[in-house]
Design a protein around this motif. Structure first.
Motif, short mmCIF file in Angstrom:
data_model
loop_
_atom_site.label_atom_id
_atom_site.label_comp_id
_atom_site.label_asym_id
_atom_site.label_seq_id
_atom_site.Cartn_x
_atom_site.Cartn_y
_atom_site.Cartn_z
N UNK A 11 0.89 -1.13 0.22
CA UNK A 11 0.33 -0.34 -0.19
C UNK A 11 1.20 1.26 -0.36
N UNK A 12 2.31 0.81 0.28
CA UNK A 12 3.46 2.11 -0.11
C UNK A 12 4.06 1.64 -0.94
N UNK A 13 3.88 1.94 -2.15
CA UNK A 13 4.90 1.72 -2.96
C UNK A 13 6.21 3.38 -2.67
N UNK A 14 6.72 2.56 -3.38
CA UNK A 14 8.49 3.16 -2.73
C UNK A 14 8.59 4.18 -4.15
N UNK A 15 9.16 5.77 -4.00
CA UNK A 15 9.22 6.37 -5.14
C UNK A 15 10.10 5.85 -5.36
N UNK A 16 10.97 6.40 -6.65
CA UNK A 16 12.82 5.42 -6.97
C UNK A 16 13.19 7.20 -7.02
N UNK A 17 12.48 8.21 -7.86
CA UNK A 17 12.76 9.58 -8.06
C UNK A 17 13.23 9.89 -6.88
N UNK A 18 12.82 9.41 -5.89
CA UNK A 18 12.63 9.99 -4.12
C UNK A 18 13.81 9.36 -3.36
N UNK A 19 14.41 8.71 -4.27
CA UNK A 19 15.63 6.96 -3.50
C UNK A 19 14.55 6.62 -2.30
N UNK A 20 13.74 6.31 -2.54
CA UNK A 20 12.88 6.06 -0.88
C UNK A 20 13.61 4.26 -1.34
N UNK A 21 13.14 3.66 -0.19
CA UNK A 21 13.81 2.35 0.61
C UNK A 21 13.01 1.48 1.06
N UNK A 22 12.63 0.24 0.59
CA UNK A 22 10.95 -0.76 1.90
C UNK A 22 12.51 -1.40 2.35
N UNK A 23 12.48 -1.43 4.06
CA UNK A 23 13.94 -1.93 5.16
C UNK A 23 12.74 -2.84 5.13
N UNK A 24 13.55 -4.44 5.38
CA UNK A 24 12.96 -5.82 5.93
C UNK A 24 14.03 -6.16 6.79
N UNK A 25 13.32 -6.31 8.43
CA UNK A 25 14.30 -6.51 9.18
C UNK A 25 14.19 -8.14 10.11
N UNK A 26 14.70 -8.70 9.90
CA UNK A 26 14.46 -9.81 10.46
C UNK A 26 15.03 -10.60 11.90
N UNK A 27 14.80 -10.68 12.97
CA UNK A 27 15.01 -11.36 14.08
C UNK A 27 15.38 -13.21 14.68
N UNK A 28 16.04 -13.02 15.05
CA UNK A 28 15.58 -14.87 14.52
C UNK A 28 16.23 -15.32 16.71
N UNK A 29 15.46 -15.69 17.32
CA UNK A 29 16.10 -15.40 18.51
C UNK A 29 16.15 -16.99 19.06
N UNK A 30 17.03 -17.78 19.71
CA UNK A 30 17.64 -19.18 19.92
C UNK A 30 17.27 -19.52 20.81
N UNK A 31 16.99 -20.98 21.05
CA UNK A 31 16.94 -21.46 22.09
C UNK A 31 17.57 -21.43 23.36
N UNK A 32 16.41 -21.83 24.24
CA UNK A 32 18.02 -22.50 25.50
C UNK A 32 19.12 -23.35 24.91
N UNK A 33 20.68 -22.97 25.16
CA UNK A 33 21.42 -23.99 25.51
C UNK A 33 21.79 -24.21 23.37
N UNK A 34 21.28 -23.45 22.93
CA UNK A 34 20.86 -23.14 20.49
C UNK A 34 22.00 -22.50 21.02
N UNK A 35 23.14 -22.24 19.61
CA UNK A 35 24.12 -21.11 19.46
C UNK A 35 24.59 -22.20 18.29
N UNK A 36 23.91 -22.05 16.83
CA UNK A 36 25.01 -22.44 15.85
C UNK A 36 26.48 -22.73 15.60
#
Length: 257
Positions: free
Chosen positions: A22-47
């Protein structure tokens, strides 16, 4: 391992309607959509953790009984990593394109970025270190938003400041010296965010924290520090936070006011 082919989904799921942005970026204004993913691992888990037998008496006893060599492989190398870690690696990692990801090791495992080079004994049993990990994720969101549009992908908050914010709680003032009960190094790390006389973001025993007012202050200070046109500006930020084991993906959207 053989691949299993599957036919395409026959149609839309009932009561679910496909939508478009619903909020398309406008290339002429150098606008950018940001996507952030945060992954909290469980107790005792650490890759990335090489779990030693001396931290696990059952494993040590099993190694002695079977005359096995001590473990030298990470959880990832042993293929014992969790689904959270695998989802983290599948998430796009393209800061230039607006995609940022963060993996947070589970409590009871090493996390050097928070001053835990070795597992905390109270981490596995009592969840010690969980509050700092949550703060670490929150600060990553602010850093990602700033990094996406700053010149040279700069960070808003330095690693030293993040560590101090995530490992210290509210502190009092020494009446004799009129100085906070913090080391000089910690004060120097907290000074750029105005917390050098208040302390970090950890909860106190009375469940009081600087977290909310500090986050609001950082958010308010973010806009004046953004570069002026013709540099890029972010138009919408999509946040996905995934925890283990009970928390499903929780997408959220934030649009600039």
């Amino acid at each position: 391992m053989s691949e299993v082919s599957a036919s395409p989904h026959p149609g839309n799921t009932a009561d679910v309607t496909a939508t478009v942005p619903t909020l398309p970026c406008r290339a002429e204004k150098c606008e950018l959509n940001i996507h952030i993913g945060i992954f909290f691992d469980g107790t005792g888990n650490n890759q990335g953790w090489v779990e030693k037998a001396d931290g696990n008496w059952r494993q040590g006893l099993a190694n002695w009984w079977s005359e096995r060599k001590p473990n030298t492989l990470t959880q990832l190398e042993q293929r014992s990593d969790s689904n959270v870690a695998r989802l983290f690696r599948s998430y796009p990692n393209d800061p230039v394109g607006g995609y940022f990801r963060l993996y947070v090791p589970g409590v009871g495992t090493p996390f050097p970025e928070l001053g835990e080079p070795e597992p905390r004994g109270s981490g596995a049993g009592f969840g010690a270190g969980g509050d700092g990990r949550i703060n670490y994720g929150i600060l990553h969101v602010l850093n990602s938003m700033y990094q996406a549009i700053s010149l040279g992908n700069r960070r808003l908050i330095s690693p030293e400041t993040i560590k101090a914010l995530c490992t210290e709680g509210m502190v009092g003032i020494n009446p004799r010296t009129n100085e906070p009960n913090l080391s000089k190094q910690t004060q120097a790390a907290l000074k750029p965010v105005g917390m050098d006389r208040k302390g970090g973001l950890l909860m106190s025993l009375t469940h009081v924290s600087h977290r909310e007012p500090s986050s609001k202050l950082s958010s308010r200070s973010l806009r004046p520090r953004l570069p002026a046109p013709p540099n890029r500006s972010w138009w919408r930020c999509s946040l996905m936070c995934l925890g283990f084991p009970e928390a499903p993906p929780r997408p959220g959207r934030f649009a600039p006011g």
